[in-house]
Design an enzyme around this catalytic site. Structure first.
Site, PDB file in Angstrom:
ATOM      1  N   HIS A 125       0.841  -1.197   0.000  1.00  0.00           N
ATOM      2  CA  HIS A 125       0.000   0.000   0.000  1.00  0.00           C
ATOM      3  C   HIS A 125       0.877   1.248   0.000  1.00  0.00           C
ATOM      4  O   HIS A 125       1.996   1.229   0.532  1.00  0.00           O
ATOM      5  CB  HIS A 125      -0.898   0.012   1.238  1.00  0.00           C
ATOM      6  CG  HIS A 125      -1.769  -1.201   1.345  1.00  0.00           C
ATOM      7  ND1 HIS A 125      -2.980  -1.292   0.706  1.00  0.00           N
ATOM      8  CD2 HIS A 125      -1.600  -2.376   2.007  1.00  0.00           C
ATOM      9  CE1 HIS A 125      -3.528  -2.469   0.970  1.00  0.00           C
ATOM     10  NE2 HIS A 125      -2.703  -3.148   1.746  1.00  0.00           N
ATOM     11  N   LYS A 175      14.521  -8.549   0.910  1.00  0.00           N
ATOM     12  CA  LYS A 175      15.299  -8.376  -0.314  1.00  0.00           C
ATOM     13  C   LYS A 175      15.672  -9.748  -0.863  1.00  0.00           C
ATOM     14  O   LYS A 175      15.562 -10.765  -0.176  1.00  0.00           O
ATOM     15  CB  LYS A 175      16.542  -7.529  -0.069  1.00  0.00           C
ATOM     16  CG  LYS A 175      17.546  -8.148   0.883  1.00  0.00           C
ATOM     17  CD  LYS A 175      18.750  -7.233   1.054  1.00  0.00           C
ATOM     18  CE  LYS A 175      19.799  -7.867   1.966  1.00  0.00           C
ATOM     19  NZ  LYS A 175      20.988  -7.011   2.111  1.00  0.00           N
ATOM     20  N   ARG A 189      19.193 -11.985   6.505  1.00  0.00           N
ATOM     21  CA  ARG A 189      20.468 -11.791   5.824  1.00  0.00           C
ATOM     22  C   ARG A 189      21.138 -13.152   5.656  1.00  0.00           C
ATOM     23  O   ARG A 189      20.915 -14.072   6.449  1.00  0.00           O
ATOM     24  CB  ARG A 189      21.379 -10.829   6.589  1.00  0.00           C
ATOM     25  CG  ARG A 189      21.739 -11.297   7.975  1.00  0.00           C
ATOM     26  CD  ARG A 189      22.574 -10.256   8.723  1.00  0.00           C
ATOM     27  NE  ARG A 189      22.970 -10.746  10.046  1.00  0.00           N
ATOM     28  CZ  ARG A 189      24.052 -11.467  10.275  1.00  0.00           C
ATOM     29  NH1 ARG A 189      24.866 -11.793   9.284  1.00  0.00           N
ATOM     30  NH2 ARG A 189      24.350 -11.854  11.499  1.00  0.00           N
TER      31      ARG A 189
END
Length: 200
Positions: A125, A175, A189
């Site tokens: 959003h 990511k 990570r």
């Protein structure tokens, strides 16, 4: 043709679907979009209230997830927005209590294992409140083959996880994770390379 297939084929829903899958702003609250999700909820209710893994559950799973390989195994309860936008290859296992918001498309590679309570999100959003009242967006999630996604991990919009990865329990993946990686934490990570001494 099922009611869900009729809705997906309608021109107005096709327009929103095109926007949704291309990362553009779209309206998730049109009558057709609501009706599509309602049809999905009916199937989820049937799936989540089936008592055993028999032919009935297989048939419901195939209708809910028409773009998954026929041998996908889903433990209930299971939750998703649409189901049609989940693409899973052979041998995928999804354990209890998983939630997949699949508006942007979720691609899961073969023989990937998804542990209990995993959440996969493609929906996002706007940060601006006025914009957030008007529209939302989606970004696809891709998970490679032969991965293990640990319990209660969260995979955020736009993430790609490479082949043969392990995502630690409770991790939040924000990511991309390269193939053959062990990733843990919030944010996740890479802490170790995997499968380096094998012919993968």
């Amino acid at each position: 043709m099922t009611r869900k297939e009729e809705l997906i084929a309608s021109p107005s829903l096709q327009d929103e679907l095109r926007r949704m899958q291309s990362g553009q702003a779209y309206d998730a609250h049109t009558p057709e979009m609501r009706a599509w999700r309602d049809e999905t909820k009916k199937l989820l209710n049937r799936l989540n209230n089936t008592e055993y893994h028999g032919e009935n559950m297989v048939a419901i799973t195939r209708e809910l997830l028409p773009n998954a390989a026929p041998d996908i195994y889903v433990e209930s309860p299971f939750y998703c927005d649409y189901g049609d936008l989940i693409h899973a290859e052979e041998g995928v296992f999804i354990n209890f209590g998983c939630t997949i918001l699949d508006g942007g498309g979720v691609h899961i590679g073969r023989r990937t294992l998804i542990a209990p309570g995993v959440h996969i999100y493609t929906a996002e959003h706007p940060l601006d409140a006025d914009d957030r009242d008007e529209y939302e967006m989606c970004r696809p999630v891709r998970i490679g083959e032969r991965c293990w996604i640990g319990g209660h991990a969260t995979i955020c919009p736009g993430v790609t996880i490479g082949d043969r990865c392990v995502i630690g329990a409770g991790s939040v993946v924000v990511k991309d994770i390269p193939s053959d990686s062990l990733a843990v934490g919030n944010p996740a990570r890479v802490v170790r390379r995997l499968n380096q001494d094998k012919d993968c």
